[in-house]
Design an enzyme around this catalytic site. Sequence first.
Site, PDB file in Angstrom:
ATOM      1  N   HIS A 170      53.676   9.384  60.200  1.00 51.76           N
ATOM      2  CA  HIS A 170      54.858   8.806  60.840  1.00 51.76           C
ATOM      3  C   HIS A 170      56.057   9.583  60.318  1.00 51.76           C
ATOM      4  CE1 HIS A 170      52.568   5.167  61.951  1.00 51.76           C
ATOM      5  NE2 HIS A 170      52.050   5.207  60.739  1.00 51.76           N
ATOM      6  N   ARG A 213      46.405  -0.193  50.706  1.00 51.37           N
ATOM      7  CA  ARG A 213      46.970   0.673  51.745  1.00 51.37           C
ATOM      8  C   ARG A 213      47.303   2.034  51.162  1.00 51.37           C
ATOM      9  NH1 ARG A 213      47.801  -2.021  56.289  1.00 51.37           N
ATOM     10  NH2 ARG A 213      49.061  -0.398  57.263  1.00 51.37           N
ATOM     11  N   CYS A 232      48.377   7.452  63.840  1.00 50.60           N
ATOM     12  CA  CYS A 232      47.868   6.317  63.064  1.00 50.60           C
ATOM     13  C   CYS A 232      46.997   5.345  63.871  1.00 50.60           C
ATOM     14  CB  CYS A 232      49.041   5.615  62.387  1.00 50.60           C
ATOM     15  SG  CYS A 232      48.555   4.744  60.891  1.00 50.60           S
TER      16      CYS A 232
HETATM   17  N1  GLN Z   1      46.377  -0.847  61.360  1.00 56.53           N
HETATM   18  C1  GLN Z   1      45.972   0.468  60.988  1.00 56.53           C
HETATM   19  C2  GLN Z   1      45.752   0.640  59.505  1.00 56.53           C
HETATM   20  O1  GLN Z   1      46.304  -0.093  58.721  1.00 56.53           O
HETATM   21  C3  GLN Z   1      46.983   1.465  61.492  1.00 56.53           C
HETATM   22  C4  GLN Z   1      48.291   1.399  60.774  1.00 56.53           C
HETATM   23  C5  GLN Z   1      49.400   2.162  61.428  1.00 56.53           C
HETATM   24  O2  GLN Z   1      49.316   2.483  62.593  1.00 56.53           O
HETATM   25  N2  GLN Z   1      50.451   2.441  60.686  1.00 56.53           N
HETATM   26  O3  GLN Z   1      45.037   1.529  59.101  1.00 56.53           O
END
Ligand code: GLN
Length: 238
Positions: A190, A127, A93
């Site tokens: 993840h 998101r 990520c």
């Molecule tokens: N901050 C980054 C995003 O929102 C990575 C998020 C994360 O590592 N879970 O895309």
Amino acid sequence: MTKIHILHIYPNEMNTYGDRGNLLTLTRRTEWHGLEPVVHYYNVGDKLPKDVDVVLGGGGQDSAQADIQKDILRIGNWLHKLVAADVPMLMVCGTYQLFGNRFVTHDGKEIKGIGIFDADTIGGPKRLIGNTAVETTDFGTLYGFENHSGRTTLLHDQAPLGRVTRGNGNNGEDQTEGARTRNAIGTYLHGPLLPNNPQLADSLIMLALQYRKTAVDLKTIDDSLAATSRQNARNRSY
Ligand code: GLN
């Protein structure tokens, strides 16, 4: 006993959603295979370790990514050399995004990456969150959980890690997930990823042994708990 030097980069800043579990899994499985894991942590400003056989990096908030930007650019050449030497890496990520060319956050801030993956990431308003399944050629099906604002586009001939059969992957549009350059893997998954995907953990160990030019037969490990968990992930209806 054969040593495997595991480097975890930016554990202080880049460790969301339990990505440290990847380190725990890799360390434990290395032991179970009769090898000796040696764990090195690298944080901003630290000295780089001499011996590295496999590198891990985790996810992080936009603000944490901005915090490590200067430093990751500082060690970028060193990481490029390790990739060229076929050292295996797993970047999740936020660190995956910074292994690309750049991440432009949703509020328009550009965070530069080191370009190991030819990929650009732009933050979106919504998101991308949920359970994810990814088909890969070398590591079978990977199950994980994604949570990112960034939409990643692979450029030119950049290879993906695999194709999503559930979830959004790189951008929610082209079905690609993650990226792969030589033995460096980037992914949005993840979970943490490795406990649920022990075949990937063992592949990283095999690749680390190949890099060390050491031939060791890996042992058979009882992965029945992971198999049950993978079965549950497969049957999940969302
Ligand atoms: N901050 C980054 C995003 O929102 C990575 C998020 C994360 O590592 N879970 O895309």
